[in-house]
Design a protein around this motif. Sequence first.
Motif, PDB file in Angstrom:
ATOM      1  N   MET A  70       0.829  -1.196   0.000  1.00 33.52           N
ATOM      2  CA  MET A  70       0.000   0.000   0.000  1.00 33.52           C
ATOM      3  C   MET A  70       0.873   1.259   0.000  1.00 33.52           C
ATOM      4  SD  MET A  70      -2.954  -1.207  -0.383  1.00 33.52           S
ATOM      5  CE  MET A  70      -3.843   0.310  -0.287  1.00 33.52           C
ATOM      6  N   ASP A  71       2.009   1.199   0.695  1.00 36.48           N
ATOM      7  CA  ASP A  71       2.909   2.357   0.701  1.00 36.48           C
ATOM      8  C   ASP A  71       3.454   2.631  -0.697  1.00 36.48           C
ATOM      9  OD1 ASP A  71       2.512   2.706   3.413  1.00 36.48           O
ATOM     10  OD2 ASP A  71       4.326   1.599   3.976  1.00 36.48           O
ATOM     11  N   ASP A  72       3.796   1.556  -1.436  1.00 39.21           N
ATOM     12  CA  ASP A  72       4.274   1.720  -2.815  1.00 39.21           C
ATOM     13  C   ASP A  72       3.203   2.360  -3.693  1.00 39.21           C
ATOM     14  OD1 ASP A  72       6.835   0.776  -2.516  1.00 39.21           O
ATOM     15  OD2 ASP A  72       6.383  -1.248  -3.219  1.00 39.21           O
ATOM     16  N   LEU A  73       1.962   1.919  -3.549  1.00 33.78           N
ATOM     17  CA  LEU A  73       0.865   2.478  -4.335  1.00 33.78           C
ATOM     18  C   LEU A  73       0.714   3.964  -4.047  1.00 33.78           C
ATOM     19  CD1 LEU A  73      -1.530   2.160  -6.285  1.00 33.78           C
ATOM     20  CD2 LEU A  73      -2.938   1.597  -4.296  1.00 33.78           C
ATOM     21  N   ALA A  74       0.730   4.346  -2.786  1.00 35.32           N
ATOM     22  CA  ALA A  74       0.596   5.759  -2.416  1.00 35.32           C
ATOM     23  C   ALA A  74       1.754   6.577  -2.977  1.00 35.32           C
ATOM     24  CB  ALA A  74       0.543   5.897  -0.898  1.00 35.32           C
ATOM     25  N   ARG A  75       2.965   6.040  -2.908  1.00 31.20           N
ATOM     26  CA  ARG A  75       4.146   6.763  -3.408  1.00 31.20           C
ATOM     27  C   ARG A  75       4.097   6.907  -4.933  1.00 31.20           C
ATOM     28  NH1 ARG A  75       8.415   4.667  -5.391  1.00 31.20           N
ATOM     29  NH2 ARG A  75       8.151   2.628  -4.418  1.00 31.20           N
ATOM     30  N   GLN A  76       3.741   5.834  -5.624  1.00 30.80           N
ATOM     31  CA  GLN A  76       3.749   5.853  -7.085  1.00 30.80           C
ATOM     32  C   GLN A  76       2.594   6.643  -7.685  1.00 30.80           C
ATOM     33  OE1 GLN A  76       4.468   2.076  -9.036  1.00 30.80           O
ATOM     34  NE2 GLN A  76       5.686   1.374  -7.292  1.00 30.80           N
ATOM     35  N   THR A  77       1.548   6.879  -6.912  1.00 26.16           N
ATOM     36  CA  THR A  77       0.411   7.643  -7.432  1.00 26.16           C
ATOM     37  C   THR A  77       0.321   9.033  -6.799  1.00 26.16           C
ATOM     38  OG1 THR A  77      -1.053   6.579  -5.813  1.00 26.16           O
ATOM     39  CG2 THR A  77      -0.947   5.589  -8.018  1.00 26.16           C
ATOM     40  N   ALA A  78       1.379   9.459  -6.160  1.00 31.03           N
ATOM     41  CA  ALA A  78       1.396  10.811  -5.582  1.00 31.03           C
ATOM     42  C   ALA A  78       1.176  11.832  -6.696  1.00 31.03           C
ATOM     43  CB  ALA A  78       2.723  11.065  -4.880  1.00 31.03           C
ATOM     44  N   GLY A  79       0.266  12.760  -6.477  1.00 29.51           N
ATOM     45  CA  GLY A  79      -0.031  13.777  -7.483  1.00 29.51           C
ATOM     46  C   GLY A  79      -1.073  13.355  -8.498  1.00 29.51           C
ATOM     47  N   ILE A  80      -1.565  12.133  -8.410  1.00 29.79           N
ATOM     48  CA  ILE A  80      -2.616  11.643  -9.305  1.00 29.79           C
ATOM     49  C   ILE A  80      -3.899  11.500  -8.497  1.00 29.79           C
ATOM     50  CG2 ILE A  80      -3.411   9.729 -10.761  1.00 29.79           C
ATOM     51  CD1 ILE A  80      -0.449   9.100 -11.310  1.00 29.79           C
ATOM     52  N   GLU A  81      -4.952  12.141  -8.964  1.00 28.63           N
ATOM     53  CA  GLU A  81      -6.244  12.036  -8.281  1.00 28.63           C
ATOM     54  C   GLU A  81      -6.808  10.657  -8.551  1.00 28.63           C
ATOM     55  OE1 GLU A  81      -9.167  12.878  -5.814  1.00 28.63           O
ATOM     56  OE2 GLU A  81      -7.495  14.236  -6.190  1.00 28.63           O
ATOM     57  N   LEU A 130      -8.876  -1.011  -5.119  1.00 37.38           N
ATOM     58  CA  LEU A 130      -7.422  -0.947  -5.222  1.00 37.38           C
ATOM     59  C   LEU A 130      -7.048  -0.658  -6.669  1.00 37.38           C
ATOM     60  CD1 LEU A 130      -4.706  -1.311  -3.778  1.00 37.38           C
ATOM     61  CD2 LEU A 130      -4.824  -3.732  -4.349  1.00 37.38           C
ATOM     62  N   ASP A 131      -6.414   0.490  -6.908  1.00 42.21           N
ATOM     63  CA  ASP A 131      -5.974   0.848  -8.258  1.00 42.21           C
ATOM     64  C   ASP A 131      -4.781  -0.002  -8.665  1.00 42.21           C
ATOM     65  OD1 ASP A 131      -7.812   2.892  -8.749  1.00 42.21           O
ATOM     66  OD2 ASP A 131      -6.560   4.395  -7.776  1.00 42.21           O
ATOM     67  N   GLU A 132      -4.535  -0.068  -9.979  1.00 42.18           N
ATOM     68  CA  GLU A 132      -3.333  -0.733 -10.462  1.00 42.18           C
ATOM     69  C   GLU A 132      -2.118   0.099 -10.071  1.00 42.18           C
ATOM     70  OE1 GLU A 132      -4.073  -0.986 -14.636  1.00 42.18           O
ATOM     71  OE2 GLU A 132      -4.877  -3.001 -14.460  1.00 42.18           O
ATOM     72  N   ILE A 133      -1.061  -0.549  -9.675  1.00 39.85           N
ATOM     73  CA  ILE A 133       0.158   0.148  -9.309  1.00 39.85           C
ATOM     74  C   ILE A 133       0.944   0.443 -10.599  1.00 39.85           C
ATOM     75  CG2 ILE A 133       1.547  -1.915  -8.878  1.00 39.85           C
ATOM     76  CD1 ILE A 133       2.587  -0.393  -6.333  1.00 39.85           C
ATOM     77  N   PRO A 134       1.385   1.666 -10.810  1.00 40.35           N
ATOM     78  CA  PRO A 134       2.049   2.038 -12.059  1.00 40.35           C
ATOM     79  C   PRO A 134       3.277   1.203 -12.414  1.00 40.35           C
ATOM     80  CG  PRO A 134       1.421   4.005 -10.855  1.00 40.35           C
ATOM     81  CD  PRO A 134       1.173   2.836  -9.937  1.00 40.35           C
ATOM     82  N   ASN A 163      -7.684   9.285 -12.396  1.00 40.62           N
ATOM     83  CA  ASN A 163      -8.114   7.917 -12.639  1.00 40.62           C
ATOM     84  C   ASN A 163      -9.576   7.836 -12.246  1.00 40.62           C
ATOM     85  OD1 ASN A 163      -8.190   5.204 -13.167  1.00 40.62           O
ATOM     86  ND2 ASN A 163      -7.166   4.601 -11.293  1.00 40.62           N
ATOM     87  N   ILE A 164     -10.453   7.556 -13.207  1.00 42.52           N
ATOM     88  CA  ILE A 164     -11.888   7.528 -12.947  1.00 42.52           C
ATOM     89  C   ILE A 164     -12.368   6.091 -12.993  1.00 42.52           C
ATOM     90  CG2 ILE A 164     -14.170   8.240 -13.753  1.00 42.52           C
ATOM     91  CD1 ILE A 164     -12.770  10.708 -14.959  1.00 42.52           C
TER      92      ILE A 164
END
Length: 55
Positions: free
Chosen positions: A1-12, A20-24, A52-53
């Motif tokens: 979950m920490d990786d997901l938050a870090r990789q999607t920082a700045g993305i709404e 759970l969104d796909e991790i970039p 991401n909608i």
Amino acid sequence: MDDLARQTAGIERCKDKGILDEIPSVYKNIDKVMSFQKDMVEVVHTLKQIINIID
């Protein structure tokens, strides 16, 4: 979950616990992919995801 938050920082994105969104990092680096195609294409624009909608 920490990786997901870090990789999607700045993305709404949807941050509900049940979704759970796909991790970039599951995708190839687009700059690297395009560098292999440089003799076949000309990059004119580069797009960056900002939202991401989920429908």
